[in-house]
Motif scaffolding. Sequence first.
Motif, mmCIF file in Angstrom:
data_model
loop_
_atom_site.group_PDB
_atom_site.id
_atom_site.type_symbol
_atom_site.label_atom_id
_atom_site.label_comp_id
_atom_site.label_asym_id
_atom_site.label_seq_id
_atom_site.Cartn_x
_atom_site.Cartn_y
_atom_site.Cartn_z
ATOM 1 N N ALA A 164 11.685 -1.976 2.500
ATOM 2 C CA ALA A 164 10.936 -0.833 2.889
ATOM 3 C C ALA A 164 10.765 -0.145 1.746
ATOM 4 O O ALA A 164 9.931 0.676 1.473
ATOM 5 N N GLU A 165 11.435 -0.317 0.580
ATOM 6 C CA GLU A 165 11.241 0.104 -0.866
ATOM 7 C C GLU A 165 10.159 -0.722 -1.527
ATOM 8 O O GLU A 165 9.632 -0.278 -2.616
ATOM 9 N N VAL A 166 9.634 -1.718 -0.943
ATOM 10 C CA VAL A 166 8.844 -2.517 -1.836
ATOM 11 C C VAL A 166 7.624 -2.902 -0.889
ATOM 12 O O VAL A 166 6.404 -3.170 -1.506
ATOM 13 N N VAL A 167 7.697 -3.249 0.252
ATOM 14 C CA VAL A 167 6.575 -4.108 1.130
ATOM 15 C C VAL A 167 5.662 -2.810 1.652
ATOM 16 O O VAL A 167 6.342 -2.092 2.525
ATOM 17 N N PHE A 168 4.525 -2.726 1.474
ATOM 18 C CA PHE A 168 3.616 -1.801 1.955
ATOM 19 C C PHE A 168 2.240 -2.619 2.222
ATOM 20 O O PHE A 168 1.909 -3.643 1.781
ATOM 21 N N PRO A 169 1.591 -2.220 3.583
ATOM 22 C CA PRO A 169 1.858 -0.748 4.199
ATOM 23 C C PRO A 169 2.836 -0.790 5.206
ATOM 24 O O PRO A 169 2.990 0.281 5.721
ATOM 25 N N ALA A 170 3.626 -1.794 5.276
ATOM 26 C CA ALA A 170 4.718 -1.655 6.352
ATOM 27 C C ALA A 170 5.746 -0.717 6.225
ATOM 28 O O ALA A 170 6.254 0.137 7.092
ATOM 29 N N GLY A 171 5.759 -0.041 5.002
ATOM 30 C CA GLY A 171 6.938 0.999 4.642
ATOM 31 C C GLY A 171 6.416 2.316 4.949
ATOM 32 O O GLY A 171 7.044 3.570 4.803
ATOM 33 N N TYR A 172 4.878 2.745 5.269
ATOM 34 C CA TYR A 172 4.443 3.828 5.455
ATOM 35 C C TYR A 172 4.954 4.512 6.753
ATOM 36 O O TYR A 172 4.936 3.669 7.839
ATOM 37 N N ASP A 173 4.904 5.681 6.763
ATOM 38 C CA ASP A 173 4.439 6.282 8.222
ATOM 39 C C ASP A 173 3.436 5.906 8.867
ATOM 40 O O ASP A 173 2.260 5.622 8.262
ATOM 41 N N ASP A 174 3.312 5.988 10.241
ATOM 42 C CA ASP A 174 2.071 5.764 11.077
ATOM 43 C C ASP A 174 1.784 4.325 10.940
ATOM 44 O O ASP A 174 0.473 3.808 11.121
ATOM 45 N N VAL A 175 2.324 3.560 10.399
ATOM 46 C CA VAL A 175 2.468 1.877 10.439
ATOM 47 C C VAL A 175 3.469 1.335 11.304
ATOM 48 O O VAL A 175 4.737 1.550 11.296
ATOM 49 N N VAL A 176 2.828 0.334 12.242
ATOM 50 C CA VAL A 176 3.929 -0.376 12.999
ATOM 51 C C VAL A 176 4.254 -1.641 12.158
ATOM 52 O O VAL A 176 3.571 -2.578 11.982
ATOM 53 N N ALA A 177 5.595 -1.685 11.765
ATOM 54 C CA ALA A 177 5.709 -2.912 11.069
ATOM 55 C C ALA A 177 6.604 -3.907 11.656
ATOM 56 O O ALA A 177 7.451 -3.718 12.511
ATOM 57 N N VAL A 178 6.434 -5.020 11.604
ATOM 58 C CA VAL A 178 6.671 -6.446 12.311
ATOM 59 C C VAL A 178 7.289 -7.337 11.714
ATOM 60 O O VAL A 178 6.826 -7.738 10.809
ATOM 61 N N SER A 179 8.544 -7.729 12.292
ATOM 62 C CA SER A 179 9.301 -8.784 11.875
ATOM 63 C C SER A 179 9.036 -9.981 12.764
ATOM 64 O O SER A 179 8.531 -9.831 13.740
ATOM 65 N N THR A 180 9.687 -11.036 12.491
ATOM 66 C CA THR A 180 9.812 -12.112 13.194
ATOM 67 C C THR A 180 11.115 -12.646 13.772
ATOM 68 O O THR A 180 12.275 -12.490 13.017
ATOM 69 N N THR A 181 11.229 -13.475 14.837
ATOM 70 C CA THR A 181 12.410 -14.029 15.454
ATOM 71 C C THR A 181 12.579 -15.148 14.697
ATOM 72 O O THR A 181 11.562 -15.934 14.081
ATOM 73 N N ALA A 182 13.664 -15.927 14.892
ATOM 74 C CA ALA A 182 13.990 -17.434 14.558
ATOM 75 C C ALA A 182 13.796 -18.325 15.668
ATOM 76 O O ALA A 182 14.264 -19.505 15.425
ATOM 77 N N ASP A 183 13.059 -17.941 16.559
ATOM 78 C CA ASP A 183 13.015 -18.844 17.862
ATOM 79 C C ASP A 183 12.534 -20.176 17.443
ATOM 80 O O ASP A 183 11.501 -20.202 16.717
ATOM 81 N N GLY A 184 13.013 -21.219 17.884
ATOM 82 C CA GLY A 184 12.545 -22.440 17.805
ATOM 83 C C GLY A 184 13.506 -23.449 17.551
ATOM 84 O O GLY A 184 14.632 -23.252 17.371
ATOM 85 N N ALA A 185 13.365 -24.751 17.761
ATOM 86 C CA ALA A 185 14.315 -25.852 17.646
ATOM 87 C C ALA A 185 15.107 -26.167 16.498
ATOM 88 O O ALA A 185 14.534 -26.345 15.278
ATOM 89 N N GLY A 186 16.370 -25.832 16.582
ATOM 90 C CA GLY A 186 17.349 -26.015 15.534
ATOM 91 C C GLY A 186 17.400 -24.814 14.678
ATOM 92 O O GLY A 186 17.702 -25.037 13.260
ATOM 93 N N ARG A 187 16.772 -23.724 14.800
ATOM 94 C CA ARG A 187 16.406 -22.673 13.842
ATOM 95 C C ARG A 187 17.793 -21.573 13.877
ATOM 96 O O ARG A 187 17.681 -20.754 13.006
ATOM 97 N N GLY A 188 18.453 -21.724 15.094
ATOM 98 C CA GLY A 188 19.510 -20.698 15.528
ATOM 99 C C GLY A 188 19.056 -19.433 15.785
ATOM 100 O O GLY A 188 17.929 -19.090 16.090
ATOM 101 N N ASP A 189 19.825 -18.319 15.608
ATOM 102 C CA ASP A 189 19.440 -16.965 16.037
ATOM 103 C C ASP A 189 19.240 -16.160 14.996
ATOM 104 O O ASP A 189 18.816 -14.978 14.968
ATOM 105 N N ASP A 190 19.669 -16.650 13.569
ATOM 106 C CA ASP A 190 19.385 -15.868 12.461
ATOM 107 C C ASP A 190 18.138 -15.815 11.809
ATOM 108 O O ASP A 190 17.889 -16.896 11.146
ATOM 109 N N PRO A 191 17.262 -14.767 11.633
ATOM 110 C CA PRO A 191 16.143 -14.971 10.880
ATOM 111 C C PRO A 191 16.068 -14.597 9.604
ATOM 112 O O PRO A 191 15.019 -14.678 8.710
ATOM 113 N N THR A 192 17.301 -14.247 9.134
ATOM 114 C CA THR A 192 17.409 -13.979 7.598
ATOM 115 C C THR A 192 16.732 -15.095 6.530
ATOM 116 O O THR A 192 16.124 -14.556 5.623
#
Length: 427
Positions: free
Chosen positions: A236-264
């Motif tokens: 949030a300190e680096v990535v914009f415009p995701a870090g601004y108010d009035d913006v919907v910031a979206v991440s992704t999941t790790a769904d998929g074969a062999g990817r597990g549950d951790d999206p890190t």
Amino acid sequence: MTSPRPGVLVAGSLAAGLLVAAPATPAVAAVEADCTEVTTTTEPVATDRRSEPLELLGMDDVDAELERRGRRPGQGVVVAVVDSGVAPSADVAFAGRESFVPSAEVTYHHGTAVAGLIAGRPQGDQRIGIAPAARILDLKVYDDPVGSTDNGTEPVRTPAVVAALRSALRKAKAGMNLRVVNVSLALPDDPRVERQVRRLWRAGAVVVAPSGNRPQGSDDPFYETFPEFVPGENAAEVVFPAGYDDVVAVSTTADGAGRGDDPTPWVLWNTATDLAAPTAGGVSFSVNGGTCLLTEPATSWAAAEVSGVLALLQSVYDESPARAVARLLATADGRPDVPNPLAGAGVVRPLEALTRPLRIDEDGTPEQVRVEPAPQKADAPQRPPDVLAETRHDAVWWGLLGGAALVLAVVLRPVLSRQRSRRTTTS
């Protein structure tokens, strides 16, 4: 949609500011073309897979609900795509096309893939976009994220993005039903961008942006800031415009074969994250007129999907930005009151957002509506079993017998007394 911390900029130059998908894996067959590898000179192919993210999001059920309501997904809504341009061959309905760089030719895959995820029309029985009845306003702001004057291509520059946002704002104020603006970019903190985002919100358009992909190598512009995962990192300190108010910031999941549950391994932790969406295995359009696969998780693709969901909802509810975003957050699979830096309020749930009864204040505060059950005839309450009934029954009979004996004794007492008296006299 949290406020940014000032004073921290993206490492590297503005030209390297684009969020793109993680490095692509080699395509395994002609019908498995990877969107990130297809160029304008590649032979077009038709990828025959169904989109895994759309399956996970339950879009077939959403379609059935919309058909019941007599609506088409995204009908009447315009979505602006501020990106590398959308190839004219992409099967989307255009509301307009502008270029804010010298060349209007589209050679880089990103903007075309984003537009396809938002509003790509079905190819036979293969669904491409989430809101295929929406129209795309194509606002091209770069040629290639690593472009240079040496090869005559324009990289990402903030002035071009600002100009595109201003154009979108003018069109919204002029009467275009522009309800969503997808900005799948990562820029430094810039007050000009923030100002346009705020103005678009007031004009009725929601800006949607990616929360940030994890660097996959030392040539990534974020590598110096995030060389590896460290607990407590915060994009949030680096990535914009995701870090601004009035913006919907979206991440992704790790769904998929062999990817597990951790999206890190694919995404940065970001306290500005509002929502998440599955992305790996998605299908979109390529720059050469075919269809292609998005093989790896990426926040740009997730932002495109949420943009499509917003367009779909606005075609039904036609709400203010605050209410539309509140509807998404309140129906995600997590808790909007306890967001986390990987998924915010959770994975977006289009069917829930479409069907759950909600009462939302003008400021975006949702209140769930209680659905009263149909009235039913109540049965008479059952008397509980009397566990002492038998005891009382026996006690009554013993009492009656005892009382009868007592009465008999009282009645017979005088008689017996007289008999004893006669015997005494006789004696």
